[in-house]
Design an enzyme around this catalytic site. Structure first.
Site, PDB file in Angstrom:
ATOM      1  N   HIS A  20       0.783  -1.229   0.000  1.00 16.69           N
ATOM      2  CA  HIS A  20       0.000   0.000   0.000  1.00 16.69           C
ATOM      3  C   HIS A  20       0.821   1.288   0.000  1.00 16.69           C
ATOM      4  O   HIS A  20       0.237   2.368  -0.009  1.00 16.69           O
ATOM      5  CB  HIS A  20      -0.917   0.016   1.229  1.00 16.69           C
ATOM      6  CG  HIS A  20      -1.782  -1.190   1.320  1.00 16.69           C
ATOM      7  ND1 HIS A  20      -2.890  -1.384   0.529  1.00 16.69           N
ATOM      8  CD2 HIS A  20      -1.676  -2.305   2.087  1.00 16.69           C
ATOM      9  CE1 HIS A  20      -3.436  -2.542   0.808  1.00 16.69           C
ATOM     10  NE2 HIS A  20      -2.726  -3.125   1.754  1.00 16.69           N
ATOM     11  N   HIS A  21       2.134   1.194   0.050  1.00 17.44           N
ATOM     12  CA  HIS A  21       2.965   2.393   0.179  1.00 17.44           C
ATOM     13  C   HIS A  21       3.715   2.616  -1.130  1.00 17.44           C
ATOM     14  O   HIS A  21       4.615   1.849  -1.457  1.00 17.44           O
ATOM     15  CB  HIS A  21       3.941   2.229   1.355  1.00 17.44           C
ATOM     16  CG  HIS A  21       4.614   3.499   1.761  1.00 17.44           C
ATOM     17  ND1 HIS A  21       5.930   3.731   1.510  1.00 17.44           N
ATOM     18  CD2 HIS A  21       4.147   4.603   2.394  1.00 17.44           C
ATOM     19  CE1 HIS A  21       6.269   4.924   1.989  1.00 17.44           C
ATOM     20  NE2 HIS A  21       5.190   5.479   2.528  1.00 17.44           N
TER      21      HIS A  21
END
Length: 153
Positions: A48-49
């Site tokens: 998610h980053h």
């Protein structure tokens, strides 16, 4: 200190496998610690980053430096104390020089600046396996009774 003692310190850190950012300790004495962690491609935060260009979040890098510099060194310094004590992270000042990609091995070195009145402050530096500087600064924490870390509701 025997390597086995280093392994015991890492094994007894108060973190689960998904949030323990210490693989092993290379050296440690009353004044410093050097530890290693490899950021595995399967770490939960990479999904998610920066989705198309995964990098390790800065807060995770700071956590890694605090776990090695405060939790490991603090555990070593408190080894003579009785009771169930932990070092909790209280403040930091970290300057980032580079990013950490999935699969990178980092080496964290921490030098004790002071340890008094239950407070530990360390100068920390993180480099990658090619000795490229990732981050540097300081972290500090306090020793607390582990039973007092719960919710007081």
């Amino acid at each position: 200190m025997l390597l086995n003692d280093f392994d015991k310190i890492v094994a007894n850190l108060p973190y689960g496998d998904g949030f323990k950012f210490v693989d092993h300790i290379l050296e440690m004495d009353e004044e410093h610690v050097i530890g290693v962690y490899r950021f595995r491609e399967s770490e939960y935060f990479y999904k998610h980053h920066f989705i198309n260009n995964s990098i390790t979040p800065g807060v995770i890098l700071i956590e890694c430096m605090a776990q090695i510099g405060l939790a490991c060194l603090g555990s070593h310094l408190m080894r003579e104390e009785s009771g169930n004590l932990d070092v909790v992270f209280t403040e930091n000042h970290i300057v980032f020089n580079n990013t950490v990609k999935p699969g990178t091995v980092v080496i964290v070195s921490a030098k004790k600046e002071y340890f008094r009145f239950g407070k530990l402050k360390c100068l920390v530096q993180m480099v990658d396996e090619n000795e490229q500087k990732i981050a540097e600064g300081w972290v500090s924490g306090m020793i607390i009774n582990a039973q007092n870390t719960g919710n007081n509701d």
